[in-house]
Design a protein around this motif. Structure first.
Motif, PDB file in Angstrom:
ATOM      1  N   ASN A  62       0.875   4.400  -3.554  1.00  9.09           N
ATOM      2  CA  ASN A  62       1.559   4.886  -2.356  1.00  9.09           C
ATOM      3  C   ASN A  62       2.265   6.209  -2.661  1.00  9.09           C
ATOM      4  N   LEU A  96      -0.558   7.494   2.284  1.00  7.41           N
ATOM      5  CA  LEU A  96       0.545   8.387   2.612  1.00  7.41           C
ATOM      6  C   LEU A  96       1.529   7.677   3.527  1.00  7.41           C
ATOM      7  N   ILE A  97       2.725   7.535   3.058  1.00  5.45           N
ATOM      8  CA  ILE A  97       3.746   6.861   3.854  1.00  5.45           C
ATOM      9  C   ILE A  97       4.740   7.875   4.387  1.00  5.45           C
ATOM     10  N   VAL A  98       4.827   7.949   5.698  1.00  8.59           N
ATOM     11  CA  VAL A  98       5.669   8.951   6.338  1.00  8.59           C
ATOM     12  C   VAL A  98       6.985   8.322   6.781  1.00  8.59           C
ATOM     13  N   ARG A  99       8.064   8.946   6.468  1.00 11.40           N
ATOM     14  CA  ARG A  99       9.377   8.383   6.752  1.00 11.40           C
ATOM     15  C   ARG A  99      10.447   9.421   7.028  1.00 11.40           C
ATOM     16  N   TYR A 104      16.817   5.070   6.539  1.00 10.37           N
ATOM     17  CA  TYR A 104      17.324   4.128   5.554  1.00 10.37           C
ATOM     18  C   TYR A 104      18.843   4.100   5.512  1.00 10.37           C
ATOM     19  N   ARG A 109      15.294   0.000  -1.358  1.00 10.85           N
ATOM     20  CA  ARG A 109      13.931  -0.486  -1.159  1.00 10.85           C
ATOM     21  C   ARG A 109      12.923   0.568  -1.609  1.00 10.85           C
ATOM     22  N   ARG A 114       7.117   0.932  -5.638  1.00 15.43           N
ATOM     23  CA  ARG A 114       6.581   1.041  -4.290  1.00 15.43           C
ATOM     24  C   ARG A 114       6.043   2.432  -4.003  1.00 15.43           C
ATOM     25  N   PHE A 115       6.511   3.384  -4.750  1.00 19.12           N
ATOM     26  CA  PHE A 115       6.055   4.756  -4.554  1.00 19.12           C
ATOM     27  C   PHE A 115       5.699   5.390  -5.889  1.00 19.12           C
TER      28      PHE A 115
ATOM     29  N   TYR B  61       2.887  -5.423   3.036  1.00 19.31           N
ATOM     30  CA  TYR B  61       4.010  -4.726   3.654  1.00 19.31           C
ATOM     31  C   TYR B  61       3.649  -3.301   4.069  1.00 19.31           C
ATOM     32  N   ASN B  62       2.379  -3.069   4.213  1.00 16.97           N
ATOM     33  CA  ASN B  62       1.916  -1.769   4.696  1.00 16.97           C
ATOM     34  C   ASN B  62       1.343  -1.920   6.097  1.00 16.97           C
ATOM     35  N   TYR B  94       8.447  -2.342   7.056  1.00 13.15           N
ATOM     36  CA  TYR B  94       7.113  -2.045   6.561  1.00 13.15           C
ATOM     37  C   TYR B  94       7.005  -0.571   6.177  1.00 13.15           C
ATOM     38  N   ASN B  95       6.037  -0.287   5.367  1.00  9.59           N
ATOM     39  CA  ASN B  95       5.674   1.098   5.124  1.00  9.59           C
ATOM     40  C   ASN B  95       4.668   1.531   6.162  1.00  9.59           C
ATOM     41  N   LEU B  96       4.879   2.692   6.698  1.00 10.35           N
ATOM     42  CA  LEU B  96       3.941   3.199   7.695  1.00 10.35           C
ATOM     43  C   LEU B  96       2.992   4.200   7.052  1.00 10.35           C
ATOM     44  N   PHE B 115      -3.453  -3.618   3.936  1.00  8.02           N
ATOM     45  CA  PHE B 115      -2.803  -3.410   5.224  1.00  8.02           C
ATOM     46  C   PHE B 115      -2.523  -4.745   5.904  1.00  8.02           C
TER      47      PHE B 115
END
Lengths: 334, 334
Positions: A62, A96-99, A104, A109, A114-115, B61-62, B94-96, B115
DNA sequence: GTGAAAGCGCTAACAA
DNA sequence: TTGTTAGCGCTTTCAC
């Protein structure tokens, strides 16, 4: 249940270890065995379980792309171009996780489990706590768009200050002396940088920035509109307005049109960013092109390199050039 | 190395199972023990290893958010609002993961291990293969923005056809008979829907859509500009142009201005979507508001529900209403 | 070149 | 209320 390497092993009459090695192209395995196993895997429709892989390899596959915020102050174009730049670089090797950082409440987390790495598209100094967290947790990261001042982090950004400098100098060269600003979101580094460039240019040419001609915006169209309306309340109007991004410039132009004035004959307008839109509004907007997609791309490449090499590259600050884009929204003052 | 539940167990003098249960708020555990364990965990700075959790719980969790494409045909505003809508709904549970379907050559890296669910923001029938794949692999999903025609999938979309109908009917009511279209990307369902609504309205009032007044666009500003230029090549100009989205309308207005004509006095323009921009161009754009953020939000909620309940909800098609937004870009023809 | 066995960090069935 | 044990699917020593 899904197919696992054990299922393949059974079918191939080998141990699951061999299957694992074959599928990972280990040089230890006999080429024929390897070929055979791969075929069986294919035909059984095998797909690896990434959770298991992640667990043992200690990698999540991720990648994070974190913006300061996803709500206010991030323009759609900027957002779009960034995601696209990063996404095109990482292809489907990673997720790709967009945030938004402000999504947060606590960062715990966000772990290195996780990344594998995080790209911070940073717009505000408030992100520093987040960046410090990443540093502390040893999560590989690059910071785009903003100079952190921290020698330990890799920075990639555009020289906004220089861009603003040239833009304002151009305004002055056209004869403008009564210049107004519609500034970006307060506290955003970009706002400060652009202001500094503006002030430098003005200072050099002995032009003053009048307090009553300074308005605060927040990088969205509405705020540009509102700010321009205030500006139009002055008894003596500015001859040119420097909007700190293109979105606000569009809003400002609207306010001017509503007032029955014309751009650029009555008031000149310049923006910043060079949106996909900017060449298509009327009049076409004179602005500064910021290489957002290029920054994102470069950022992603750098991060990938850091992850593969498992070490922080020599942290440096890379500036990518901005470019003055002359179009139609500036005229000489009358 | 990171802290694990075993480390906590050791320090607390209990088994790691107890720790696991305590941390997951199992009712089986003595409240005091629970409290004590949590404190120790906190103080040791424990964060769960999601890979391990994922492996045993069979959840990643994705969440995926897949667009037909991230490159061409997805407007920045649309993209932005969608991501925002989804993101605000799922928060940090969740992770987006944001992706373009056309990023993938093969879908087999998309598994239910990777997913927990996928939101498909679908713009084209070409996505059907992908949707079929999700169905086949039993990956929970919802399809937004497009009616798939497949009874097994949950659809959430706006009634574009109805919106286009009302928009064009409004044009006709203003007296327009010579109406041109700048259509959306070929093959996109939205393009077809809007065209159908347009045709229905025209048909009802006995107005014909002349072939030489139909131009193909691709939903981006440039294509609107190019299409309008072609339209302006006609010896007899249209009195109104229906652009299938707002971005193209902006491009079209540019072409008209360049030609020395005015909107809406000489040519009326309408768009579709109601971008953040649309109220701020000059003249402000008359258009149809599409509830994109609402669709995304609803889509995310529905998907979450499907995942929690571990079953497909009664698959249905939900239409959210569009809304005619009257502004200044339409006048009566002369 | 291949296999047996251990272990990544976690949850859950079963026992106590 | 707590602990023992097994096992999720995979990679990686170590031995053969």
């Amino acid at each position: 249940m899904n197919v696992t390497i054990k299922d393949i092993a059974k079918k191939a009459g080998v141990s699951h270890t061999t299957v694992s090695r074959a599928l990972n192209d280990s040089p230890l395995i006999n080429p024929e065995t390897k070929e055979r196993i791969k075929e069986i895997a294919d035909q059984m429709n095998y797909t690896p379980n990434f959770s298991a892989k992640s667990l043992v390899l200690d990698r999540s596959y991720n990648l994070g792309l974190f913006f300061s915020t996803l709500d206010k102050g991030t323009s759609p174009n900027f957002f779009y171009e960034t995601v696209r730049g990063v996404n095109n670089t990482i292809k489907d090797k990673y997720n790709l996780i967009v945030r938004g950082i402000d999504d947060y409440e606590r960062y715990d987390r966000i772990t290195n489990k996780r990344f594998d790495g995080i790209i911070v598209m940073s717009q505000s100094e408030r992100d520093d706590a987040f960046i410090a967290y990443l540093l502390d947790k040893r999560i590989p990261h690059v910071v785009l768009n903003r100079h952190t001042g921290n020698a330990a982090v890799m920075n990639i950004l555009s020289d906004d200050q220089q861009g603003a400098y040239r833009l304002v100098e151009y305004l002055v060269a056209q004869g403008h002396k009564r210049i107004a600003t519609i500034e970006g979101r307060e506290g955003f580094k970009s706002t400060q940088q652009r202001m500094e460039g503006c002030l430098r240019a003005l200072g050099k040419h002995g032009v003053e920035l009048l307090p009553q001609l300074r308005e605060q915006g927040s990088y969205d169209v509405e705020s540009g509109y509102a700010a321009m309306r205030k500006l139009l309340g002055n008894r003596e109007l500015p001859t040119a307005v420097f909007c700190f991004n293109d979105d606000m410039a569009v809003g400002a132009m609207k306010a001017i049109a509503e007032r029955g004035l014309r751009v650029p004959q009555d008031i000149s307008i310049v923006g910043f960013d060079d949106n996909m839109f900017s060449g298509f509004v009327s009049p076409a907007l004179t602005t500064v092109k910021r290489p957002i997609e290029q920054i994102s791309r470069k950022g992603a490449e750098t991060l990938l390199e850091m992850i593969e090499k498992k070490e922080t590259l020599n942290p440096e600050t890379i500036y990518l050039h901005t470019e003055l884009v002359l179009r139609e929204s500036v005229d000489r003052p009358r």
